[in-house]
Design a protein around this motif. Sequence first.
Motif, PDB file in Angstrom:
ATOM      1  N   THR A   1      17.915  13.911 -23.798  1.00  0.00           N
ATOM      2  CA  THR A   1      16.656  14.530 -23.654  1.00  0.00           C
ATOM      3  C   THR A   1      16.027  13.613 -22.755  1.00  0.00           C
ATOM      4  O   THR A   1      15.938  12.394 -22.986  1.00  0.00           O
TER       5      THR A   1
ATOM      6  N   GLY B   1      19.458  14.010 -32.281  1.00  0.00           N
ATOM      7  CA  GLY B   1      19.564  13.850 -33.819  1.00  0.00           C
ATOM      8  C   GLY B   1      18.283  14.538 -34.281  1.00  0.00           C
ATOM      9  O   GLY B   1      17.842  15.721 -33.885  1.00  0.00           O
TER      10      GLY B   1
ATOM     11  N   HIS C   1      27.139  22.708 -29.403  1.00  0.00           N
ATOM     12  CA  HIS C   1      26.317  21.447 -29.634  1.00  0.00           C
ATOM     13  C   HIS C   1      26.137  21.329 -30.967  1.00  0.00           C
ATOM     14  O   HIS C   1      25.851  22.119 -31.845  1.00  0.00           O
TER      15      HIS C   1
ATOM     16  N   ILE D   1      14.044  14.024 -35.939  1.00  0.00           N
ATOM     17  CA  ILE D   1      12.980  13.321 -35.697  1.00  0.00           C
ATOM     18  C   ILE D   1      13.097  11.827 -36.716  1.00  0.00           C
ATOM     19  O   ILE D   1      13.341  12.086 -37.872  1.00  0.00           O
TER      20      ILE D   1
ATOM     21  N   HIS E   1      24.996  19.158 -34.623  1.00  0.00           N
ATOM     22  CA  HIS E   1      24.373  18.311 -35.342  1.00  0.00           C
ATOM     23  C   HIS E   1      24.953  18.268 -36.586  1.00  0.00           C
ATOM     24  O   HIS E   1      25.615  19.165 -36.991  1.00  0.00           O
TER      25      HIS E   1
ATOM     26  N   PHE F   1       6.833  17.345 -30.342  1.00  0.00           N
ATOM     27  CA  PHE F   1       7.549  18.142 -31.032  1.00  0.00           C
ATOM     28  C   PHE F   1       6.916  18.774 -32.370  1.00  0.00           C
ATOM     29  O   PHE F   1       7.115  18.347 -33.331  1.00  0.00           O
TER      30      PHE F   1
HETATM   31  N1  KMH Z   1      16.224  17.785 -33.347  1.00  0.00           N
HETATM   32  C1  KMH Z   1      15.200  17.328 -32.081  1.00  0.00           C
HETATM   33  C2  KMH Z   1      14.538  16.443 -32.592  1.00  0.00           C
HETATM   34  C3  KMH Z   1      19.119  17.289 -29.110  1.00  0.00           C
HETATM   35  O1  KMH Z   1      19.903  17.677 -29.954  1.00  0.00           O
HETATM   36  O2  KMH Z   1      19.652  16.481 -28.198  1.00  0.00           O
HETATM   37  C4  KMH Z   1      16.165  16.993 -30.984  1.00  0.00           C
HETATM   38  C5  KMH Z   1      17.141  17.656 -30.598  1.00  0.00           C
HETATM   39  C6  KMH Z   1      17.839  17.433 -29.188  1.00  0.00           C
HETATM   40  O3  KMH Z   1      17.755  18.650 -31.051  1.00  0.00           O
END
Ligand code: KMH
Length: 283
Positions: free
Chosen positions: A107, A84, A46, A86, A48, A113
């Motif tokens: 989500t 992402g 996953h 906030i 980021h 949060f």
């Molecule tokens: N960082 C979170 C606000 C996702 O990756 O889809 C949202 C989150 C969920 O991490």
Amino acid sequence: MQPLIITVAPTGAELTVDQTPHLPITPKQLGAVAAKIQEAGASVIHVHCRDDDGANTHSVERFAAAYEQIRANSDLIVQFSTGGAIGMTPQERGAPLQLRPEMASLTCGTVNFGEAIFENSFPIMRGLLREMQTHGVRPEIEIFDKGQLKNARRLESEGALRLPQHFNFVLGVPGGLDATVHNLSDLVDNLPPDCTWSVAGIGRGQLPMSMVAIAMGGHVRVGLEDNIYFSRGRLATNEELVARVRRIAREAGREVATPNEARTILRLTQREAVATGEPASRP
Ligand code: KMH
Ligand code: ZN
């Protein structure tokens, strides 16, 4: 029971390198982590992204570089975050979908949060699902609270979301459901038919939720995004968290899924028909 799918969320959006030196930030670091977690037993990553200074970014270029490094170093199923960080706009959150990863998180509702609000109104969710459909990306439905299951069913009834899909229960976020056995079992009991599921316990909830999911026949998400400790006061690496889950699963009689076995379990072997009408193969 099915082989265990271990998803890893190695970076997240909330942590800084001051909190843990083990956070992969650059595309190269993500590629190196991808190799290590696959070796340890993971089948999904996953993603980021951060810039070189560690700040959150959802720039298409940065995701493209990360994707390339992960692909060059592993055969993991690549799942982009559309949550992402906030404060990002829905457009920013959806932009990397044009790179056509196999999966992306979605989500299914707005949730407190910590001190902030993680905003996922129906228009935002519909927009992200439309982008996913356009690019042939399979959603992983993220559930932080029970009402979000109802939201998923509403999206299905409108035709915005095709079910069954894979659901990930994120338990223990301040503002969402706690990471308890009761909550997890209640969510599983209310899952739409034929859906697969995993659990991501936050902080100290990660290990017990993983153990319960192994016993229940579900799947598991671990990684520093959700928990930076291996044990009290001892920082973890992503690969150590995977290796521990694999050891426990093996003792319980479950082997881990390879990425291709996970593709079969998650029904990812055929891409969604893209908007052009042509089913596309994996990159
Ligand atoms: N960082 C979170 C606000 C996702 O990756 O889809 C949202 C989150 C969920 O991490
Ligand atoms: Zn995430």
